[in-house]
Each structure stands twice: as structure tokens, then as C-alpha cells.
Design an enzyme around this catalytic site. Structure first.
Site, short mmCIF file in Angstrom:
data_model
loop_
_atom_site.label_atom_id
_atom_site.label_comp_id
_atom_site.label_asym_id
_atom_site.label_seq_id
_atom_site.Cartn_x
_atom_site.Cartn_y
_atom_site.Cartn_z
N THR A 36 0.83 -1.22 0.00
CA THR A 36 0.00 0.00 0.00
C THR A 36 0.86 1.26 0.00
OG1 THR A 36 -0.17 -0.08 2.41
CG2 THR A 36 -1.96 -1.09 1.17
N ASP A 57 9.13 -7.39 3.43
CA ASP A 57 7.87 -7.66 4.12
C ASP A 57 8.19 -8.06 5.55
OD1 ASP A 57 5.54 -8.68 5.14
OD2 ASP A 57 5.15 -10.07 3.49
N LYS A 92 -1.32 -10.60 9.18
CA LYS A 92 0.08 -11.03 9.34
C LYS A 92 0.99 -9.88 9.76
CE LYS A 92 1.70 -14.02 6.24
NZ LYS A 92 1.86 -14.66 4.91
N ASN A 100 8.17 -10.25 14.87
CA ASN A 100 9.53 -10.15 14.31
C ASN A 100 10.23 -8.88 14.78
OD1 ASN A 100 9.35 -12.51 12.85
ND2 ASN A 100 8.51 -11.52 11.03
N ALA A 115 2.43 1.10 16.19
CA ALA A 115 1.26 1.91 15.81
C ALA A 115 0.00 1.12 16.07
CB ALA A 115 1.35 2.27 14.33
N TYR A 146 -8.23 -6.25 10.99
CA TYR A 146 -7.38 -5.12 11.40
C TYR A 146 -7.44 -4.96 12.92
CZ TYR A 146 -5.56 -0.29 11.34
OH TYR A 146 -4.83 0.86 11.53
N LYS A 150 -4.39 -5.62 15.61
CA LYS A 150 -3.86 -4.52 16.42
C LYS A 150 -4.02 -4.81 17.91
CE LYS A 150 -2.40 -1.63 13.24
NZ LYS A 150 -0.98 -1.28 13.15
#
Ligand code: UDP
Length: 327
Positions: A36, A57, A92, A100, A115, A146, A150
Site C-alpha cells: 500500500t 515484508d 500477518k 519479528n 502503531a 485489522y 492490532k
């Protein structure tokens, strides 16, 4: 020289954070897989010797060489339209990606800020939202990919803080706008301004009585910068409490752009929060922070940015890189 890794560096918030840390004299490593994100957002930084870019990624193992003082994890699709199109990647990056980066922070003894989002409050039953409200989230609804990623991210980050003594920060970001938002990401501000610029009617979802509170990007970046320097490992809301209904917002955009188009009403998306306003008492108290840019001022700057984009950008329906990710 302090070294910072910023994930999601080519995105809206990530690119502004890269600018800020370069300005503050840091060596900035930007990382993004460009699903994005858009390299045009950081093109100006490539000639800076204190900036490096990694096309990677973060859901896969992350390594950078040398010392690292800070990590800012800002990689994630962040608009309802985007995470509907790429739900698995959204899950993911918030879960595996966060794991990670926490591992990398532990290895490098770096401080990490992740965030998070007002979406952890879901469709809130407490108003305005304080940090001690646990939220009202539908895990299997369209926003669940989402919201739950989060929420998991916050849990994982807190666990690394508690069990490994890692220095962690969690910022809960409320609706933010400004230059470098993607015109076609489906969020309400680029949607309305894009429609005005193309001479289309403005699409208000539902009856337009749902509310949001919009924060200008520079204010947000300042809040994040202060939170990172603070010693607060609990979540902190950063956003602008100036709340407005989506109908009123459409009227403001009509006035700003001078469009002669009208408002049309469409179905409200599933689980669309009815009201949202950050309680920023905590940020005021511990960071001495509050937003400074009014919506009128911020919208003017943002409109100028959108006007400067090409016709191709204006009419582009989707982000080009989605094709290879959507099965
Ligand atoms: N919205 C709208 N028209 C649009 C896009 C969004 O009325 O073309 C509404 C949406 O239903 C929501 C609000 O604007 O109530 C903010 O949507 P956005 O996607 O920007 O972010 P959200 O805060 O819902 O994550």
C-alpha cells in the site's frame, strides 16, 4: 548518531515519520514492501546520506545490520477498503510482523513503538474513548482482521515489556489526514476530495450522523515523537478531539473545494463505528501534547496536495501493487 528503523516507511504516516527523524538528526532505515506504500512519498530522501531503504515484508524474518536505537512499527494497511482487499496480509503484519520487530528490538536492545489504533475500541460504548476502555470489537466482522491484529499487537508488545523488560511504547492513533494519503484508499477524506476534483457527487455512508475526529498529520507526528522519548509503556491515545459528523464533514469539503456536486447517501458499511473521539487527557498530562492545527488549516494544505496530483492518480481506481496479492 542514533539509528532508527521505520516500517511502513513509504506509507502516509511512515513517510512523515522518516522526514521528522531525518530532521532531528537520526540515521533512518526505512522498510516497506510497497503493497500500500508508494516510493514517491520518500523519493526526496533517497539523496540523503542518512537514509536507507529496504524493500522487505516485515511478516518475514527481519534483520538489519549494525546498532539500532529505535524501531517504529508503522507497516500495515490502514483503511477499511484496503484491509478488506488484503485481509490475510493485514493480520500477518500486525501479528507476525510485530513479533519479528519485537524480536529485533530485543536482539538490538532498541526501544520500540508500535502503531495501534482507535479501532481497538471497535464501535465504542464509551465516549470519548479513554485508554482504560477495553472496546467493543467484532472479531469476525470485516474490520476484525485489522482490529484483532492490532489488539494482538498490543498484547504481544506488552508481553515483551513485562517478560523481557523491553522498552516499548504503544500509540493509539485516531483518524489522521494530510498530504501523502492515498487518493484511492477509500477513506472518507480522500474519497470526498477525489469526488469533488472529478466532479462527482460526494458519497456519505449511512445517514451521515456517525462521527469522527480528524487529526492533522504534523500534530500526530509530534505526539508520536514525544511518546517515544517518554517513559510510558501503557497505550496512549493521540488524536484531535474536535469531533464532527460525516454529513458536516461533507459540507466542509464542498465549501473547501467549491464543488457544485451534491451529497448522495449509500449503505453504511458493516460494523462502521457510530462515534469516535479521543480522550487525550493522558497525552496532555504525560507528554504535554495537544493538537495545534485546526481542521480548516489542515484541510487547506491537504487539498492543495491532492490538487497537485496527476490526472492519472485522480482516476486510478486501485493501488497497482494489489493485483499480485489478491487471489
Ligand atoms: N465514509 C463515507 N463516505 C465515503 C467513505 C467513508 O461516508 O466515501 C464514512 C465511513 O462510513 C465512516 C467514516 O466516513 O463512517 C470514516 O471512514 P474512513 O474509511 O475514513 O475511516 P474509519 O474511521 O471508518 O476507519
Amino acid at each position: 548518531m542514533k539509528r532508527v528503523l521505520i516500517t511502513g516507511a513509504a506509507g502516509f504516516l511512515g513517510s512523515h515519520l522518516c522526514d521528522r527523524f531525518i530532521k532531528e538528526g537520526y540515521f533512518v532505515m526505512g522498510m516497506d514492501n510497497l503493497i500500500t506504500g508508494d516510493l514517491r512519498n520518500i523519493e526526496h530522501l533517497f539523496k540523503n546520506e542518512n537514509f536507507e531503504f529496504y524493500n522487505h515484508d516485515v511478516s518475514k524474518y527481519v534483520h538489519v545490520s549494525g546498532k539500532l536505537d529505535y524501531i517504529l512499527h508503522f507497516a500495515s494497511p490502514a483503511s477499511p477498503i484496503d484491509y478488506l482487499k488484503i485481509p490475510i496480509q493485514t493480520l500477518k503484519v500486525g501479528s507476525l510482523g510485530t513479533h519479528n520487530l519485537l524480536g529485533l528490538a530485543k536482539e538490538k536492545k532498541a526501544r520500540i513503538i508500535v502503531a495501534s489504533t482507535s479501532e481497538v475500541y471497535g464501535d465504542p460504548t464509551v465516549h470519548p474513548q479513554t485508554e482504560d476502555y477495553w472496546g467493543n470489537v467484532n472479531p469476525v466482522g470485516p474490520r476484525g482482521v485489522y482490529d484483532e491484529a492490532k489488539r494482538f499487537q498490543e498484547a504481544m508488545t506488552m508481553a515483551y515489556h513485562t517478560y523481557h523488560g523491553l522498552e516499548t511504547r504503544i500509540v493509539r492513533i485516531f483518524n489522521t489526514y494530510g498530504p501523502r494519503m492515498r487518493l484511492n484508499d477509500g477513506r472518507v477524506l480522500p474519497a470526498f476530495i477525489g469526488q469533488a476534483l472529478r466532479g462527482e457527487d460526494l458519497t456519505v455512508f449511512g445517514d451521515g450522523s456517525q462521527t469522527r475526529s480528524f487529526c492533522y498529520v504534523d500534530d500526530l507526528v509530534e505526539g508520536i515523537y514525544r511518546l517515544l522519548q517518554s517513559d510510558c509503556s501503557d497505550p496512549v491515545n493521540i488524536g484531535n478531539p474536535d469531533e464532527i459528523t460525516i454529513s458536516q464533514f461533507a459540507e466542509e469539503i464542498i465549501k473547501l473545494t467549491g464543488t457544485t456536486q451534491k451529497v448522495i447517501y449509500q449503505d453504511l458499511p458493516v460494523d462502521d463505528p457510530k462515534q469516535r473521539q479521543p480522550d487525550i487527557t493522558k497525552a496532555r498530562a504525560i507528554l504535554g501534547w495537544e493538537p495545534k492545527v485546526s481542521r480548516e488549516e489542515g484541510l487547506k494544505i491537504t487539498y492543495e496536495y491532492f490538487k497537485s496530483l496527476s490526472q492519472e492518480d485522480l482516476y486510478k481506481k486501485d493501488h497497482k501493487s494489489f493485483d499480485k496479492y489478491i487471489q
